[in-house]
Scaffold this active site. Structure first.
Site, PDB file in Angstrom:
ATOM      1  N   TRP A   1       8.646  -1.839   3.588  1.00 43.98           N
ATOM      2  CA  TRP A   1       9.089  -0.474   3.876  1.00 43.98           C
ATOM      3  C   TRP A   1       8.089   0.306   4.730  1.00 43.98           C
ATOM      4  CZ3 TRP A   1       5.024   2.259   2.387  1.00 43.98           C
ATOM      5  CH2 TRP A   1       4.213   1.705   1.391  1.00 43.98           C
ATOM      6  N   ASN A   2       6.846  -0.194   4.870  1.00 45.43           N
ATOM      7  CA  ASN A   2       5.819   0.681   5.461  1.00 45.43           C
ATOM      8  C   ASN A   2       5.955   0.812   6.976  1.00 45.43           C
ATOM      9  OD1 ASN A   2       4.901  -1.990   5.838  1.00 45.43           O
ATOM     10  ND2 ASN A   2       2.795  -1.305   6.046  1.00 45.43           N
TER      11      ASN A   2
ATOM     12  N   GLU B   1       3.121 -13.003   6.298  1.00 46.10           N
ATOM     13  CA  GLU B   1       2.212 -11.939   6.775  1.00 46.10           C
ATOM     14  C   GLU B   1       2.004 -11.013   5.596  1.00 46.10           C
ATOM     15  OE1 GLU B   1       0.885 -11.405   9.810  1.00 46.10           O
ATOM     16  OE2 GLU B   1       1.876 -13.036  10.872  1.00 46.10           O
TER      17      GLU B   1
ATOM     18  N   GLU C   1      -6.257  -4.641  -2.657  1.00 50.28           N
ATOM     19  CA  GLU C   1      -5.588  -3.743  -1.716  1.00 50.28           C
ATOM     20  C   GLU C   1      -5.083  -2.516  -2.484  1.00 50.28           C
ATOM     21  OE1 GLU C   1      -1.751  -5.083  -0.167  1.00 50.28           O
ATOM     22  OE2 GLU C   1      -2.370  -4.474   1.838  1.00 50.28           O
TER      23      GLU C   1
ATOM     24  N   LYS D   1      16.924  -8.525   6.730  1.00 45.40           N
ATOM     25  CA  LYS D   1      17.122  -7.648   5.566  1.00 45.40           C
ATOM     26  C   LYS D   1      16.345  -6.360   5.787  1.00 45.40           C
ATOM     27  CE  LYS D   1      15.042  -7.726   1.380  1.00 45.40           C
ATOM     28  NZ  LYS D   1      14.802  -6.287   1.196  1.00 45.40           N
TER      29      LYS D   1
ATOM     30  N   GLY E   1       5.089  -8.838   3.642  1.00 42.24           N
ATOM     31  CA  GLY E   1       5.090  -8.062   2.402  1.00 42.24           C
ATOM     32  C   GLY E   1       3.883  -8.419   1.553  1.00 42.24           C
TER      33      GLY E   1
ATOM     34  N   CYS F   1      -1.068  -2.646   6.622  1.00 44.57           N
ATOM     35  CA  CYS F   1      -1.620  -3.901   6.084  1.00 44.57           C
ATOM     36  C   CYS F   1      -3.000  -4.195   6.637  1.00 44.57           C
ATOM     37  CB  CYS F   1      -0.675  -5.046   6.422  1.00 44.57           C
ATOM     38  SG  CYS F   1      -0.310  -5.145   8.183  1.00 44.57           S
TER      39      CYS F   1
HETATM   40  P1  NAD Z   1       7.016  -6.303  -1.264  1.00 50.35           P
HETATM   41  O1  NAD Z   1       6.466  -7.677  -1.299  1.00 50.35           O
HETATM   42  O2  NAD Z   1       7.246  -5.598  -2.552  1.00 50.35           O
HETATM   43  O3  NAD Z   1       8.433  -6.270  -0.512  1.00 50.35           O
HETATM   44  C1  NAD Z   1       8.601  -6.763   0.799  1.00 50.35           C
HETATM   45  C2  NAD Z   1      10.043  -7.130   1.012  1.00 50.35           C
HETATM   46  O4  NAD Z   1      10.365  -8.227   0.160  1.00 50.35           O
HETATM   47  C3  NAD Z   1      11.051  -6.031   0.680  1.00 50.35           C
HETATM   48  O5  NAD Z   1      12.041  -6.037   1.680  1.00 50.35           O
HETATM   49  C4  NAD Z   1      11.630  -6.467  -0.668  1.00 50.35           C
HETATM   50  O6  NAD Z   1      12.952  -6.019  -0.867  1.00 50.35           O
HETATM   51  C5  NAD Z   1      11.577  -7.968  -0.536  1.00 50.35           C
HETATM   52  N1  NAD Z   1      11.528  -8.715  -1.801  1.00 50.35           N
HETATM   53  C6  NAD Z   1      11.057  -8.295  -3.003  1.00 50.35           C
HETATM   54  N2  NAD Z   1      11.140  -9.285  -3.907  1.00 50.35           N
HETATM   55  C7  NAD Z   1      11.687 -10.352  -3.281  1.00 50.35           C
HETATM   56  C8  NAD Z   1      11.997 -11.684  -3.667  1.00 50.35           C
HETATM   57  N3  NAD Z   1      11.790 -12.112  -4.918  1.00 50.35           N
HETATM   58  N4  NAD Z   1      12.510 -12.535  -2.747  1.00 50.35           N
HETATM   59  C9  NAD Z   1      12.704 -12.127  -1.471  1.00 50.35           C
HETATM   60  N5  NAD Z   1      12.437 -10.875  -1.040  1.00 50.35           N
HETATM   61  C10 NAD Z   1      11.921  -9.998  -1.927  1.00 50.35           C
HETATM   62  O7  NAD Z   1       6.044  -5.496  -0.319  1.00 50.35           O
HETATM   63  P2  NAD Z   1       6.096  -3.957   0.026  1.00 50.35           P
HETATM   64  O8  NAD Z   1       5.596  -3.172  -1.125  1.00 50.35           O
HETATM   65  O9  NAD Z   1       7.422  -3.637   0.585  1.00 50.35           O
HETATM   66  O10 NAD Z   1       5.038  -3.904   1.239  1.00 50.35           O
HETATM   67  C11 NAD Z   1       3.676  -3.736   1.054  1.00 50.35           C
HETATM   68  C12 NAD Z   1       2.928  -5.025   1.283  1.00 50.35           C
HETATM   69  O11 NAD Z   1       3.256  -5.576   2.559  1.00 50.35           O
HETATM   70  C13 NAD Z   1       1.421  -4.780   1.330  1.00 50.35           C
HETATM   71  O12 NAD Z   1       0.761  -5.793   0.629  1.00 50.35           O
HETATM   72  C14 NAD Z   1       1.109  -4.866   2.835  1.00 50.35           C
HETATM   73  O13 NAD Z   1      -0.222  -5.180   3.126  1.00 50.35           O
HETATM   74  C15 NAD Z   1       2.062  -5.923   3.272  1.00 50.35           C
HETATM   75  N6  NAD Z   1       2.285  -5.866   4.723  1.00 50.35           N
HETATM   76  C16 NAD Z   1       1.816  -6.880   5.509  1.00 50.35           C
HETATM   77  C17 NAD Z   1       1.978  -6.822   6.892  1.00 50.35           C
HETATM   78  C18 NAD Z   1       1.436  -7.898   7.801  1.00 50.35           C
HETATM   79  O14 NAD Z   1       1.860  -7.960   8.949  1.00 50.35           O
HETATM   80  N7  NAD Z   1       0.519  -8.729   7.355  1.00 50.35           N
HETATM   81  C19 NAD Z   1       2.659  -5.742   7.460  1.00 50.35           C
HETATM   82  C20 NAD Z   1       3.131  -4.738   6.633  1.00 50.35           C
HETATM   83  C21 NAD Z   1       2.937  -4.806   5.259  1.00 50.35           C
END
Ligand code: NAD
Length: 490
Positions: A159-160, A257, A391, A183, A235, A291
């Protein structure tokens, strides 16, 4: 009082796009999207269901043979057209970016420009998908390598920065000749819905890009789906573990990522003002929820005190408030859960000996309705403490002094994560020497965000993930290799 609430009259109409079908809602659960600037619901939508994922995958698979066969120059032209449409629509996209996750309005224009640049950069690769010939051993033969798309790529983003993250994946995946099932995250869905309008207007064939808006159940259905050939996940590490387990059934490749705790090393010979400004951006950028934000500041002891004072003075000038206001530089964090997590980590950091230089508690007054946390700098942090190792994903910096180059390198690399690293120095030899020892996927010397451009590879080491997005490496992520050996001996 409180802050301005989003005007939903300009919100996109379609929460799901499957081939020609554009639906207001999916067949899943009802979801009230909350605007973090006010803590109030903007609009209710019905999310997609696993059945919707089935249809999206079948549609993408049906569209793939024609998309794969389309000459590269045609794919290029579509992507260039899409880039221009995204740029032309920046004024409409910008408020949606703020409405979906509270990111500041003044950053929004750049996000559309960045998305357009990704489609231009990778559109430029679409007509240059060459293979290579191999000089062979072991007998007369002609051998060559071909790069093939996977087929259907499932794209799951956080979402960020949904627009930023999704286009970082979609541009190379499409250039390589893959179809996409995307998605949109349930917490911040509006910008990707708007992107689908631009894709439609650009004239992409129906089914090449499909959108389902949903939560974990929809993501899990994508990962487990036998019709999806590769998953690209952006994520958290916690979700990545579930995804890897789920993907094992279909032996699906998964690009990851993930999060970071990126070190910022400030040597005494650095331009201290610039290093403080860039250091502070680790708390401010993306409302502290980036991130790759540098959040673990390591400062040479000789300049430790002046550096802290600069950070504190600069932090006091950053206006935190209504994301829609043009003079706001930092907005809210995403949710009450995030606010509680951040506050808890800061409190424990203080209990473990951290000295609060600024911030340190949830904001009240006008800010109290939304999820606002101030820029928080904790000094004198023990590098083994929770807040130094994990983090936070909020506007929180921890600062630790060091005495030698060796110690700085050791502290920077002493992390489970390995996404970014930042080195501030005016000594050229030291810059390269230290950069070459950082166990991080992207090192910036005297920089803080400039490297987030589509032409360079971006990704993590260790628990920050694997695979790269950006550059030729980003294209290769969405290609599989076929080797052809032609025996020249009759
Ligand atoms: P999250 O892992 O909670 O969710 C990410 C996505 O995964 C969402 O769309 C969510 O609906 C989906 N999801 C949740 N559970 C799932 C499952 N069991 N199977 C498949 N999909 C599922 O992360 P968040 O809170 O949305 O984002 C924050 C994290 O993302 C932080 O750790 C941040 O550092 C990381 N991030 C990384 C990058 C990068 O490029 N490295 C970029 C942005 C954010």
């Amino acid at each position: 009082m409180g802050f301005q609430h989003p005007d939903i009259s300009a919100f996109p109409e379609f929460s799901m796009v499957i081939g020609e079908e554009r639906a207001h809602s999916g067949n899943g659960i009802d979801w009230g999207h909350v605007y973090p600037g006010t803590g109030r619901i903007t609009r209710e939508i019905r999310l997609a269901s696993p059945d919707d994922v089935d249809r999206a995958v079948a549609t993408a698979k049906a569209a793939h043979p024609a998309w794969r066969a389309l000459p590269g120059d045609r794919r290029r032209d579509l992507m260039f057209r899409l880039a221009s449409i995204i740029e032309a629509g920046a004024a409409e996209m910008t408020p949606l970016l703020t409405a979906e996750n509270g990111s500041i309005l003044i950053a929004g224009g750049h996000m559309s420009f960045d998305a357009a640049q990704k489609f231009r950069y990778f559109g430029g690769w679409a007509d240059k998908i060459d293979g290579r010939t191999v000089s062979t051993w072991g007998g007369p033969a002609h051998d060559y390598v071909m790069y093939e798309p996977y087929g259907t790529v499932g794209v799951i983003v956080p979402w960020n920065g949904p627009l930023f993250a999704a286009t970082m994946v979609m541009a190379p995946a499409l250039a390589a000749g893959n179809c996409v099932v995307l998605k949109a995250p349930e917490l911040a869905p509006w910008s990707l819905m708007k992107l689908m309008e631009a894709i439609h207007e650009a004239g992409f064939p129906a089914g090449v890009v499909n959108l389902v808006t949903g939560g974990p159940d929809v993501g899990a259905a994508m990962v487990g789906h036998p019709g999806i050939d590769k998953i690209e996940f952006i994520g958290s590490g916690a979700t990545a573990r579930k995804i890897l387990a789920n993907a094992s059934e279909t032996l699906k490749p998964v690009g990851l990522e993930l999060g970071g705790k990126s070190a910022v090393i400030v040597f005494a010979d650095a331009d201290l003002q610039a290093a403080a400004k860039r250091g502070l951006s680790g708390a401010v950028s993306a409302n502290g929820q980036g991130c790759v934000n540098g959040t673990r500041l390591l400062v040479e002891r000789a300049v430790y005190e002046p550096y802290l004072q600069m950070l504190k003075a600069m932090a006091a000038h950053v206006k935190v408030g209504d994301p829609f206001a043009m003079d706001t530089f930092m907005g809210p964090v995403i949710s009450q859960t995030a606010l509680d997590r951040i506050d808890g980590m800061v409190r424990r950091g203080v209990e473990q000996g951290g000295e609060v230089l600024c911030g340190g508690a949830r904001m009240e007054g006008d800010h109290g309705e939304g999820y606002f946390y101030p820029i928080t700098v904790l000094a004198g942090i023990d590098p083994t403490s929770e807040i130094a190792r994990n983090e936070v994903f909020g506007p929180v910096l921890v600062v630790t002094p060091f005495d030698s180059e060796e110690e700085a390198i050791r502290l920077a690399n002493d992390s489970d994560y390995g996404l970014g690293a930042y080195v501030h120095t005016t000594n050229l030899a030291r810059a390269h020497r230290v950069a070459g020892q950082m166990m991080a996927g992207q090192v910036q010397v005297n920089g803080s965000g400039e490297a987030m451009t589509p032409c360079v590879p971006f990704g993590g080491m260790k628990h920050s993930g694997h695979g790269r997005l950006g550059g030729i490496e980003g294209l290769r992520e969405f290609q599989q290799v076929r080797n052809v050996w032609v025996n020249l001996q009759e």
